[in-house]
Structure formats: C-alpha cells, structure tokens
Write a protein that holds these residues in place. Structure first.
Motif, PDB file in Angstrom:
ATOM      1  N   THR A  74      12.501   9.078 -25.550  1.00 25.76           N
ATOM      2  CA  THR A  74      11.338   8.191 -25.693  1.00 25.76           C
ATOM      3  C   THR A  74      10.029   8.984 -25.573  1.00 25.76           C
ATOM      4  O   THR A  74       9.036   8.650 -26.228  1.00 25.76           O
ATOM      5  N   SER A  75      10.039  10.030 -24.774  1.00 24.78           N
ATOM      6  CA  SER A  75       8.847  10.889 -24.663  1.00 24.78           C
ATOM      7  C   SER A  75       8.600  11.638 -25.964  1.00 24.78           C
ATOM      8  O   SER A  75       7.448  11.791 -26.407  1.00 24.78           O
ATOM      9  N   LEU A  76       9.664  12.115 -26.620  1.00 24.55           N
ATOM     10  CA  LEU A  76       9.516  12.794 -27.906  1.00 24.55           C
ATOM     11  C   LEU A  76       8.925  11.860 -28.958  1.00 24.55           C
ATOM     12  O   LEU A  76       8.169  12.293 -29.835  1.00 24.55           O
ATOM     13  N   ALA A  77       9.271  10.580 -28.865  1.00 24.42           N
ATOM     14  CA  ALA A  77       8.750   9.592 -29.821  1.00 24.42           C
ATOM     15  C   ALA A  77       7.361   9.093 -29.443  1.00 24.42           C
ATOM     16  O   ALA A  77       6.756   8.317 -30.190  1.00 24.42           O
ATOM     17  N   GLY A  78       6.862   9.516 -28.276  1.00 18.30           N
ATOM     18  CA  GLY A  78       5.553   9.062 -27.810  1.00 18.30           C
ATOM     19  C   GLY A  78       5.564   7.642 -27.312  1.00 18.30           C
ATOM     20  O   GLY A  78       4.536   6.964 -27.310  1.00 18.30           O
ATOM     21  N   GLY A  92       1.070  20.784 -33.453  1.00 17.07           N
ATOM     22  CA  GLY A  92      -0.171  20.973 -32.717  1.00 17.07           C
ATOM     23  C   GLY A  92      -0.934  19.716 -32.375  1.00 17.07           C
ATOM     24  O   GLY A  92      -1.935  19.778 -31.659  1.00 17.07           O
ATOM     25  N   THR A  93      -0.478  18.541 -32.844  1.00 19.59           N
ATOM     26  CA  THR A  93      -1.151  17.274 -32.553  1.00 19.59           C
ATOM     27  C   THR A  93      -0.279  16.414 -31.647  1.00 19.59           C
ATOM     28  O   THR A  93       0.922  16.302 -31.887  1.00 19.59           O
ATOM     29  N   ARG A  94      -0.880  15.834 -30.617  1.00 22.56           N
ATOM     30  CA  ARG A  94      -0.113  15.004 -29.685  1.00 22.56           C
ATOM     31  C   ARG A  94       0.625  13.908 -30.442  1.00 22.56           C
ATOM     32  O   ARG A  94       0.057  13.247 -31.306  1.00 22.56           O
ATOM     33  N   VAL A  95       1.883  13.714 -30.094  1.00 20.46           N
ATOM     34  CA  VAL A  95       2.704  12.751 -30.822  1.00 20.46           C
ATOM     35  C   VAL A  95       2.141  11.340 -30.709  1.00 20.46           C
ATOM     36  O   VAL A  95       2.276  10.521 -31.632  1.00 20.46           O
ATOM     37  N   GLN A  96       1.459  11.021 -29.593  1.00 13.10           N
ATOM     38  CA  GLN A  96       0.866   9.689 -29.425  1.00 13.10           C
ATOM     39  C   GLN A  96      -0.244   9.420 -30.436  1.00 13.10           C
ATOM     40  O   GLN A  96      -0.586   8.265 -30.714  1.00 13.10           O
ATOM     41  N   ASP A  97      -0.814  10.504 -30.998  1.00  8.50           N
ATOM     42  CA  ASP A  97      -1.917  10.353 -31.951  1.00  8.50           C
ATOM     43  C   ASP A  97      -1.445  10.354 -33.397  1.00  8.50           C
ATOM     44  O   ASP A  97      -2.277  10.310 -34.316  1.00  8.50           O
TER      45      ASP A  97
END
Length: 254
Positions: A74-78, A92-97
């Motif tokens: 779930t963390s990998l999927a943001g 290089g970009t946060r997965v949440q974004d």
C-alpha cells in the motif's frame, strides 16, 4: 496480445520506469482511552526499508504473517493511511503526487453481482476514462476483455463467474487507466491451480510489456513461484533480500 503490445509501445517514449524507496518506516498510531491512558502502544510495521525496483520486474513479496507485506504494497501505491517517514518515488517524483501511475488490485474482489462482465467494465470506464460510448474507449474495452480471456463471458452475470474469472475482471478494471505499476495483494488466494496459473500468467505478460508488477504471495506452489523473475523477502517489518531467484538461491547456499 494487442493491449500488452500497445502498453509496451507507449513506454518506449518514456524514461526507464523505476521505483525508489528510501528509509521507509511506517507504524500504527498509539491509541488512548478517554482518560488518556495508553490502551494500544505504537507498533512499528515497516522499519527503515530501502529498495530500488526497475521496469520489467515481476516480483513475489514473501514473508510470514505480520512481516509488513501488505503495508509495504500500500505504501508503494501511495495509499497507506498509517503515519510514517521516508520517501517512495517513481522516476524521482513522490508516488502520492502521481495520479494513476501506480494502481493496487485488492485481495478481495468487490462487485455488484447483478451486473454482467461488460456492464461492470462499462461502469468502470465511465468512472475512470469518461463515456464508454467513445470510440477509443470502446476499442480499449474490446481489446482488454479479449486479452484477459473474458470475451466469452461478456454477457455473463458476475454472480456466476469463477474465482479466477472474478480476479481477472478486477484486474481488467485496474488496467483501464493503463497504470505503469501494478500491485496485487495475494492475487492467487482462494483460487484453484488452473485459475492461479492463468492470473499469474497474465501478470507476467504485463511485466514483460514494460510495467512493474509486484505481488504478495502466500505459500506459492513451485510452478507459480518460478514465474516470478525477482523476489523480495520480508520479516518483522524489514526487507531481508531483493534480487533474482538465482541470487536468492546462491545467498542461501552460502
């Protein structure tokens, strides 16, 4: 398979896909009673996990219950709702974004059983892409349902599908938005050997098309296990190993 070929063609125009996890720690929050007494202490679920996962990897995440596998996925999927520190980034970009780049296929399928397979996918298309009557969306639906071997069930009510067919339908809904990272929490749980092999085979093709596919797997059979090209071993919230099956074999032989 046309869908997988198109996915590969789109990826050629991008930089190599890569997930970078840096010092990821996740914990469950402390719980207190109305008297401010601690009723449940903070529990560390992931402890300083770092890893780099590259395009084309088809990974089996293995470990005992409580190892932190689901929280890691779930963390990998943001999508983790627990407090934590560290960074999960895609190129290089946060997965949440990044909307729609990483999608998670849930362990348990949730459907409106009265709908047919095609009605469900048309509904999911409307939710994710817009009108299901759009020509490009209709072509995508037709291609996807054929490649996932659901075309003969297009008018079949979901209630009469087998477990494996439901898992493929759930995967089809996820693939509508063409995510580059597909994360599955125990995709073979509850399936017979034939259905499990079918689901794993489709996931392997997706990885071969240039995506990253990561699955937690509980007690896989040797036939299924050999389909994965990479392994992650976890225990007590820590990552013990990430590499190929051959590298894992050599490590344990030492």
């Amino acid at each position: 398979m046309r869908f997988f070929k198109e996915s590969r063609a789109k990826l050629r125009t991008r930089n190599n896909l890569r997930i970078t996890v840096q010092k990821l720690s996740v914990w469950t929050p402390e719980e207190k009673s109305w008297l401010r007494r601690v009723t449940k202490p903070k529990t560390m679920v992931l402890n300083d996990v770092s890893v780099c996962i590259n395009q084309g990897e088809f990974i089996a995440v293995l470990g005992p219950s409580g190892a932190g596998k689901t929280t890691f996925l779930t963390s990998l999927a943001g999508k983790s709702t627990f407090p934590g520190t560290g960074v999960v980034a895609v190129n290089g970009t946060r997965v949440q974004d990044l909307e729609g780049v990483a999608e998670m296929v849930p362990q348990f399928d949730v459907f409106m059983n009265e709908l047919t397979v095609m009605e469900h996918l048309q509904f999911m298309t409307e939710m994710k892409l817009g009108s299901s009557k759009n020509i490009s969306n209709r072509v995508l639906l037709s291609t996807l349902i054929k490649d996932l071997k659901l075309d003969k069930h297009a008018r079949t009510p979901i209630s009469v599908l087998s477990g494996g067919e439901k898992r493929l339908l759930s995967l089809a809904g996820t693939l509508l938005s063409n995510p580059q990272i597909i994360i599955c929490d125990e995709p073979t749980t509850g399936l017979d050997s034939y259905s499990a092999a079918l689901v794993v085979g489709i996931l392997k093709q997706l990885a071969a098309s240039g995506k990253i596919v990561i699955c937690s797997v509980h007690q896989p059979s040797s036939d299924l296990f050999k389909e994965f090209n990479n392994i992650i071993l976890m225990a007590e919230g820590k990552m013990l190993f990430h590499g190929t099956q051959e590298e894992c074999r050599e490590l344990f032989e030492e």
